[in-house]
Design a protein around this motif. Structure first.
Motif, PDB file in Angstrom:
ATOM      1  N   TYR A 128      39.803  45.410  35.419  1.00 39.32           N
ATOM      2  CA  TYR A 128      38.401  45.298  35.819  1.00 39.32           C
ATOM      3  C   TYR A 128      38.331  44.863  37.272  1.00 39.32           C
ATOM      4  O   TYR A 128      39.057  43.956  37.706  1.00 39.32           O
ATOM      5  N   GLU A 129      37.464  45.519  38.036  1.00 36.47           N
ATOM      6  CA  GLU A 129      37.216  45.153  39.426  1.00 36.47           C
ATOM      7  C   GLU A 129      35.716  45.037  39.659  1.00 36.47           C
ATOM      8  O   GLU A 129      34.948  45.884  39.195  1.00 36.47           O
ATOM      9  N   ARG A 130      35.334  43.989  40.367  1.00 34.52           N
ATOM     10  CA  ARG A 130      33.943  43.804  40.761  1.00 34.52           C
ATOM     11  C   ARG A 130      33.848  43.986  42.273  1.00 34.52           C
ATOM     12  O   ARG A 130      34.538  43.306  43.035  1.00 34.52           O
ATOM     13  N   LEU A 131      32.994  44.929  42.697  1.00 30.11           N
ATOM     14  CA  LEU A 131      32.799  45.213  44.111  1.00 30.11           C
ATOM     15  C   LEU A 131      31.383  44.852  44.504  1.00 30.11           C
ATOM     16  O   LEU A 131      30.458  44.892  43.669  1.00 30.11           O
ATOM     17  N   ASP A 132      31.181  44.516  45.769  1.00 31.23           N
ATOM     18  CA  ASP A 132      29.816  44.450  46.252  1.00 31.23           C
ATOM     19  C   ASP A 132      29.348  45.872  46.558  1.00 31.23           C
ATOM     20  O   ASP A 132      30.109  46.837  46.445  1.00 31.23           O
ATOM     21  N   HIS A 133      28.091  46.031  46.956  1.00 32.04           N
ATOM     22  CA  HIS A 133      27.565  47.376  47.171  1.00 32.04           C
ATOM     23  C   HIS A 133      28.157  48.050  48.399  1.00 32.04           C
ATOM     24  O   HIS A 133      27.926  49.239  48.630  1.00 32.04           O
ATOM     25  N   GLY A 134      28.940  47.290  49.176  1.00 28.97           N
ATOM     26  CA  GLY A 134      29.635  47.878  50.315  1.00 28.97           C
ATOM     27  C   GLY A 134      31.062  48.293  50.001  1.00 28.97           C
ATOM     28  O   GLY A 134      31.776  48.777  50.888  1.00 28.97           O
ATOM     29  N   GLY A 135      31.508  48.077  48.744  1.00 29.39           N
ATOM     30  CA  GLY A 135      32.844  48.501  48.338  1.00 29.39           C
ATOM     31  C   GLY A 135      33.916  47.442  48.478  1.00 29.39           C
ATOM     32  O   GLY A 135      35.094  47.736  48.267  1.00 29.39           O
ATOM     33  N   ASN A 136      33.559  46.203  48.804  1.00 28.61           N
ATOM     34  CA  ASN A 136      34.535  45.127  48.955  1.00 28.61           C
ATOM     35  C   ASN A 136      34.794  44.447  47.608  1.00 28.61           C
ATOM     36  O   ASN A 136      33.854  44.169  46.850  1.00 28.61           O
ATOM     37  N   VAL A 137      36.060  44.166  47.321  1.00 34.23           N
ATOM     38  CA  VAL A 137      36.441  43.564  46.044  1.00 34.23           C
ATOM     39  C   VAL A 137      36.024  42.096  46.022  1.00 34.23           C
ATOM     40  O   VAL A 137      36.338  41.327  46.932  1.00 34.23           O
ATOM     41  N   VAL A 138      35.313  41.706  44.962  1.00 31.65           N
ATOM     42  CA  VAL A 138      34.871  40.327  44.782  1.00 31.65           C
ATOM     43  C   VAL A 138      35.679  39.629  43.703  1.00 31.65           C
ATOM     44  O   VAL A 138      35.981  38.444  43.803  1.00 31.65           O
ATOM     45  N   LEU A 139      36.058  40.354  42.647  1.00 30.67           N
ATOM     46  CA  LEU A 139      36.758  39.748  41.517  1.00 30.67           C
ATOM     47  C   LEU A 139      37.607  40.798  40.833  1.00 30.67           C
ATOM     48  O   LEU A 139      37.222  41.965  40.761  1.00 30.67           O
ATOM     49  N   ARG A 140      38.752  40.364  40.315  1.00 31.61           N
ATOM     50  CA  ARG A 140      39.604  41.232  39.507  1.00 31.61           C
ATOM     51  C   ARG A 140      39.983  40.512  38.223  1.00 31.61           C
ATOM     52  O   ARG A 140      40.226  39.299  38.219  1.00 31.61           O
ATOM     53  N   ARG A 141      40.034  41.257  37.138  1.00 34.16           N
ATOM     54  CA  ARG A 141      40.546  40.768  35.860  1.00 34.16           C
ATOM     55  C   ARG A 141      41.495  41.811  35.297  1.00 34.16           C
ATOM     56  O   ARG A 141      41.345  43.009  35.530  1.00 34.16           O
ATOM     57  N   GLU A 142      42.460  41.335  34.524  1.00 38.49           N
ATOM     58  CA  GLU A 142      43.427  42.261  33.936  1.00 38.49           C
ATOM     59  C   GLU A 142      43.903  41.704  32.611  1.00 38.49           C
ATOM     60  O   GLU A 142      44.144  40.495  32.468  1.00 38.49           O
TER      61      GLU A 142
END
Length: 546
Positions: free
Chosen positions: A320-334
């Motif tokens: 799982y990846e969470r991006l802001d609306h500009g495409g920058n990664v905010v959070l990752r889960r695995e």
């Protein structure tokens, strides 16, 4: 008193996936002004009824504002008093109604529809002439569901079906908390061969008005261009855009609208990266490219809310990846690698969790269901066998309710649909369809969505206990009760006289009996385990599940 009631049905030939739209006119032809329930009346003074034959006196289907409240808001009808207005001599009132929000669509068959207007204090009891309506079976071929909350919690359902010109799409907007009826159920102006249609997320939040909740963008993605249309509720198309898509064809993943002029398409290229383009009239404007690793043929999901883009990728691992609306990664889960193969996944924007399904193949019997809370990292899992000997698995959908219980629908190669709850079941829910397109939705209550030829695709409210079987008329009330029609005591009403569709609820009394309907049952194969893994701790939850 000289009142005249007329009914005009907009389309007299419908499919089971479409709602009926009507126009009702009440005209005062007398010389006296009358104080009557008006066009905003919340009671059942105005009711639309359908009959199985032109001479029937008992309706087979009814729709009125109190039923709308039951189907869209609460199990208890709204007993608000009538909203009276003055109808002047020679004046008329008009109702333009999309009955999708009042009741389930009409089932397959021939129907005779009339409008009824009643108000006892003025001795008003009017009926229009009956109009013949034919409803044909509409086969559903595909289902796509999105959920967002730009001011209200909405569930957008897209159904692919056949039309005279090939394929078409039906768009519905439900109240996510009670999705029995929908604000609308309309055919979209989309039909390119091989095109994929997306319901755009309303990825913003405003609470000063409500109109934007009903403004919905639908994006039809063909290999070289995207055709977008903005639907303003039941008022039709408000805006259109045609956008050329440069470069190699991409797989459309999601679309979202920022509430202003920004409409965006998220798609993945053959190399697995996630591309975002702004859809304008002309050529698409690139916004960002994110190096996600989408594997062709593997399940994935992309969802968007007011702040973030949520990307789920399912191989034997869940990422799982969470991006802001500009495409920058905010959070990752695995999550750790599973010994089972991936089947499907989705992201729940309301409860911020990933729902993922693993299985041991179509000929196997074991499913592993995973609900990952992306905020806390807590993971709830259910691994169980499905004792369905001689039946291959074809369709699987599940959700987890607020109490942590798993609810599962499974379609099989023998054209049967089964329901399971945690370690119990399976129970036979329906049979005879090529595909059921199941969807389990458990916001507070549990709703089971699936397709049946005579009734189309619809949600049904599941109640495990305390219902006493099918809806039945209650005993006559011993004390005076509010006016209204016939509701079962299942709804907690002491006066039930509200005509509820008996197929709205589904209970264990409606399921097939194990001994009679499940001859392939094999008790020795049942194996269930539920466990919780805290994936926020890197030293826990690694390796194959036990």
């Amino acid at each position: 008193m000289s009142l005249d009631l007329s009914l005009d049905v907009v389309a007299t030939a419908l499919g089971t996936l479409e709602s009926m739209r009507v126009r009702v006119v009440l005209r005062n032809g007398g010389s006296t002004a009358l104080r009557l329930p008006g066009t905003a009346d919340p009671t059942d003074a105005l009711e639309i009824r359908a009959y199985a034959s032109p001479h029937d006196t008992s309706p087979s289907w009814q729709a009125n504002p109190r039923l709308r409240h039951v189907m869209m808001v609460s199990e208890r009808p709204d007993w608000t008093e009538a909203a009276l207005e003055v109808l002047q001599p020679g004046a008329l009132w008009e109702w333009d109604l999309d009955l999708a929000s009042y009741q389930y669509p009409l089932p397959q068959g021939d129907h005779w529809v009339e409008a009824v207007y009643r108000y006892a204090p003025e001795n008003v009891d009017l009926r229009s002439e009956r109009a013949a309506v034919t409803v044909s079976a509409s086969e559903a071929h595909d289902l796509f569901v999105t959920r967002d909350n730009c001011v209200l919690d909405g569930l957008q359902v897209l159904l692919k079906t056949e039309s005279e010109d090939g394929f078409c799409w039906i768009g519905r907007l439900h109240n996510a908390g009670r999705p029995l009826a929908s604000w609308y159920s309309m055919r979209l102006d989309a039909g390119a061969t091989g095109a994929h249609v997306l319901a755009a997320y309303n990825a913003f939040y405003r609470d000063d008005v409500f109109d934007h909740f009903f403004d919905r963008w639908f994006v039809e993605v063909a290999p070289s261009e995207a055709r977008s249309q903005r639907i303003a509720g039941t008022h039709g198309v408000r805006e259109r855009r045609t956008t050329s898509l440069p470069g190699a064809p991409r797989h459309p993943r999601a679309a979202f609208w920022d509430g202003a002029d920004g409409l965006f398409l998220l798609s993945s290229a053959q190399g697995g990266s996630l591309h975002c383009h702004r859809l304008v009239s002309g050529e698409a404007d690139p916004v960002f490219v994110h190096g996600s690793s989408f594997h062709l043929g593997m399940p994935s999901a992309v969802a968007v809310d007011a702040e973030h883009i949520h990307v789920v990728m399912l191989d034997r691992e869940l990422k799982y990846e969470r991006l802001d609306h500009g495409g920058n990664v905010v959070l990752r889960r695995e999550l750790p690698r599973s010994r089972f193969s991936p089947f499907a996944c989705r992201y729940d924007v309301d409860r911020r969790r990933v729902l993922a399904t693993f299985w041991d193949g179509p000929n196997g019997r074991i499913v592993r269901l995973v609900a990952l809370d992306v905020e806390t990292g807590e993971c709830r899992e259910l691994e169980r066998s499905l004792p369905l000997r001689g039946q291959d698995l074809r369709e699987i959908s599940f959700d987890v309710d607020l109490g942590g219980r798993f609810h599962l629908l499974v379609g099989t190669s023998r054209h049967r649909l089964y329901y399971c709850r945690d370690e119990t079941g399976p129970w036979l829910v329906s049979s005879g369809e090529r595909q059921f397109l199941p969807y389990v939705h458990a916001p507070r209550r549990v709703f089971l969505g699936y397709y049946q030829t005579p009734r189309g695709w619809r949600f049904r409210l599941y109640a495990a206990r305390g219902l006493g079987g099918h809806l039945q008329p209650p005993d006559p009330p011993s004390a005076p009760q509010p006016p209204g029609g016939r509701v079962s005591a299942l709804l907690g009403m002491t006066n039930p006289d509200l005509p509820i569709d008996p197929t709205m609820h589904i209970t264990e009394a409606d399921f097939g009996k194990t001994a009679e309907d499940l001859p392939q049952w094999d008790d020795d194969t049942v194996r269930t385990s539920v466990r919780i893994v805290d994936t926020s701790d890197p030293d826990r939850g690694r390796g194959d599940p036990e």
